[in-house]
Design an enzyme around this catalytic site. Structure first.
Site, PDB file in Angstrom:
ATOM      1  N   ASN A  88     -73.062  -0.304  -2.623  1.00  0.00           N
ATOM      2  CA  ASN A  88     -72.897   1.082  -2.196  1.00  0.00           C
ATOM      3  C   ASN A  88     -73.498   2.023  -3.228  1.00  0.00           C
ATOM      4  O   ASN A  88     -72.796   2.638  -4.030  1.00  0.00           O
ATOM      5  CB  ASN A  88     -71.408   1.386  -1.972  1.00  0.00           C
ATOM      6  CG  ASN A  88     -71.176   2.791  -1.448  1.00  0.00           C
ATOM      7  OD1 ASN A  88     -72.118   3.496  -1.083  1.00  0.00           O
ATOM      8  ND2 ASN A  88     -69.929   3.212  -1.416  1.00  0.00           N
ATOM      9  N   CYS A  92     -73.040   6.430  -3.940  1.00  0.00           N
ATOM     10  CA  CYS A  92     -71.945   7.094  -4.639  1.00  0.00           C
ATOM     11  C   CYS A  92     -72.485   7.741  -5.923  1.00  0.00           C
ATOM     12  O   CYS A  92     -73.560   7.383  -6.401  1.00  0.00           O
ATOM     13  CB  CYS A  92     -70.813   6.123  -4.945  1.00  0.00           C
ATOM     14  SG  CYS A  92     -71.312   4.612  -5.782  1.00  0.00           S
ATOM     15  N   LYS A 112     -76.923  -0.089   0.406  1.00  0.00           N
ATOM     16  CA  LYS A 112     -76.479   0.906   1.377  1.00  0.00           C
ATOM     17  C   LYS A 112     -77.050   2.265   1.004  1.00  0.00           C
ATOM     18  O   LYS A 112     -76.772   2.799  -0.065  1.00  0.00           O
ATOM     19  CB  LYS A 112     -74.955   0.972   1.438  1.00  0.00           C
ATOM     20  CG  LYS A 112     -74.445   1.836   2.597  1.00  0.00           C
ATOM     21  CD  LYS A 112     -72.966   1.655   2.824  1.00  0.00           C
ATOM     22  CE  LYS A 112     -72.497   2.406   4.076  1.00  0.00           C
ATOM     23  NZ  LYS A 112     -71.066   2.200   4.348  1.00  0.00           N
ATOM     24  N   GLY A 167     -73.475   4.051  11.896  1.00  0.00           N
ATOM     25  CA  GLY A 167     -73.458   5.503  12.042  1.00  0.00           C
ATOM     26  C   GLY A 167     -73.160   5.936  13.459  1.00  0.00           C
ATOM     27  O   GLY A 167     -74.039   5.911  14.318  1.00  0.00           O
ATOM     28  N   GLY A 168     -71.921   6.277  13.740  1.00  0.00           N
ATOM     29  CA  GLY A 168     -71.559   6.870  15.027  1.00  0.00           C
ATOM     30  C   GLY A 168     -71.526   5.925  16.205  1.00  0.00           C
ATOM     31  O   GLY A 168     -71.650   6.365  17.351  1.00  0.00           O
TER      32      GLY A 168
END
Length: 362
Positions: free
Chosen positions: A175, A178, A215, A299-300
């Site tokens: 990730n 961040c 990511k 995403g969504g």
């Protein structure tokens, strides 16, 4: 087991040793399914949904999204997490972290903002409690790791590798979306060099055959350049996209609604951004500007049709996140809907639909 209440989802079978939950009549749902077959029910569509993600062989392209399903136990009450292609954990950091102040969530049109702040118990608690539980449940774990510095990412990866339950890990999702505290809080994935450094350090700590997925954030001018840096540094694939940075003002109090001021926007509102980002990266691969690596789309996604949109743009797997807050069964349900759509469109294999929209231009 594919069982929710008294409904059995088609196309998902129980693991060996599981007989199925009992329905209201006292008979197992497996018995009910057999009875339905006797009555002439149609067999489940024969679409091969298996995927190979940089060497990780998964029976399904469906996954949870990091941060939306904790570390497995919570969703396991609603369905067997082993049914998923992979269970993606909440991002784990080196030390315990309390996260941001409250309020932490805010509803937005077609989505939500979250400002959790990567709250978690740290890597030691994760490898002692959560990863062994995922292994016992038969889940394939895609472990999300995070850090405030590039060195912290490496430390977390090294500790993960030493875990006795490491054989349950099918990949590591890094990730890099961040904040980098060593660079004035700039998000790692906004800087090609910072992204590459993190991936290279994590790569050194993991077995050479362990898939690593970077990511990426959509909050950049050129997402292809970030993808290029990550892949060149050793990423086996990409996860796209993380949340978009957003903000909500409470118009009664006339102040920011979130305790952390800003938060990550997720939900249906961000899906067109995810489709665009995946399309751009897949295009770069087809043009030879970027090595061909698997992309995990996120995403969504709420329905199989949403998932198919990401797949057609170039996603080799799909994560379901925010939808689980409304429907905890969403990751499995979406997989069933996606399989049925592919069947209706004449596909024999899921992989045949990956990136197909690029072939149908014009």
């Amino acid at each position: 087991m594919g069982v929710f209440g008294s409904t059995r989802l088609p196309g998902f079978t129980a693991p060996a040793g599981h007989s199925g939950h009992l329905g209201h009549s006292g008979h197992s749902l497996a018995d009910a399914a057999d009875a339905e077959a006797v009555r002439g029910a149609h067999p489940a569509p024969a679409v091969d949904m298996s995927v190979d993600l940089a060497g990780a062989l998964l029976p399904s392209p469906m996954m949870t999204a990091s941060g939306c399903a904790a570390n497995g136990k919570e969703l396991h009450r609603f369905f067997d997490v082993a049914e998923l292609g992979a269970f993606v954990t909440k991002s784990v950091m080196a030390a315990p972290r309390s996260g941001r102040g409250t309020p932490r969530m805010a509803e937005t049109p077609s989505g939500m903002l979250n400002s959790i702040g990567l709250q978690g118990p740290g890597i030691e608690a994760f490898v002692r409690n959560d990863l062994p539980w995922l292994k016992e449940a038969g889940a394939r774990a895609l472990v999300s790791i995070a850090g405030s510095t590039s060195g912290e990412f490496a430390d977390v990866a090294a500790r993960l590798r030493r875990s006795e339950a490491f054989d349950a890990v099918v990949g590591v999702e890094v990730n890099i979306s961040c904040p980098n505290v060593a660079n004035r809080g700039l998000v790692f994935a906004c800087d090609p060099m910072a992204s590459a450094k993190v991936i290279a350090l994590v790569r050194e700590q993991l077995p050479r055959d362990m898939p690593i997925f970077a990511k990426l954030t959509p909050d950049v001018t050129d997402i292809v350049s970030i993808a290029q840096s990550a892949v060149k540094a050793g990423a086996s694939g990409l996860t796209m996209i993380n949340t978009l940075l957003g903000m909500v003002i409470d118009t009664d109090l006339l102040r920011p609604q979130l305790g952390g001021i800003t938060g990550g926007l997720s939900g249906p509102a961000v899906r067109p951004v995810a489709v665009r980002a995946i399309w751009q990266v897949r295009s770069a691969m087809l043009e030879g500007r970027l090595p061909t690596v698997p992309v995990i789309g996120v995403g969504g996604v709420r329905t199989g049709r949403d998932a198919l949109e990401l797949v057609a743009a170039g996603a080799s797997a799909v994560q379901v996140g925010t939808a689980t807050f409304n429907d905890p069964t969403a990751p499995v349900r979406v997989g069933v809907e996606l399989r049925d759509l592919l069947q209706d469109k004449g596909f024999e294999r899921f992989t045949d639909a990956v990136g197909i929209a690029h072939e149908r231009l014009g």
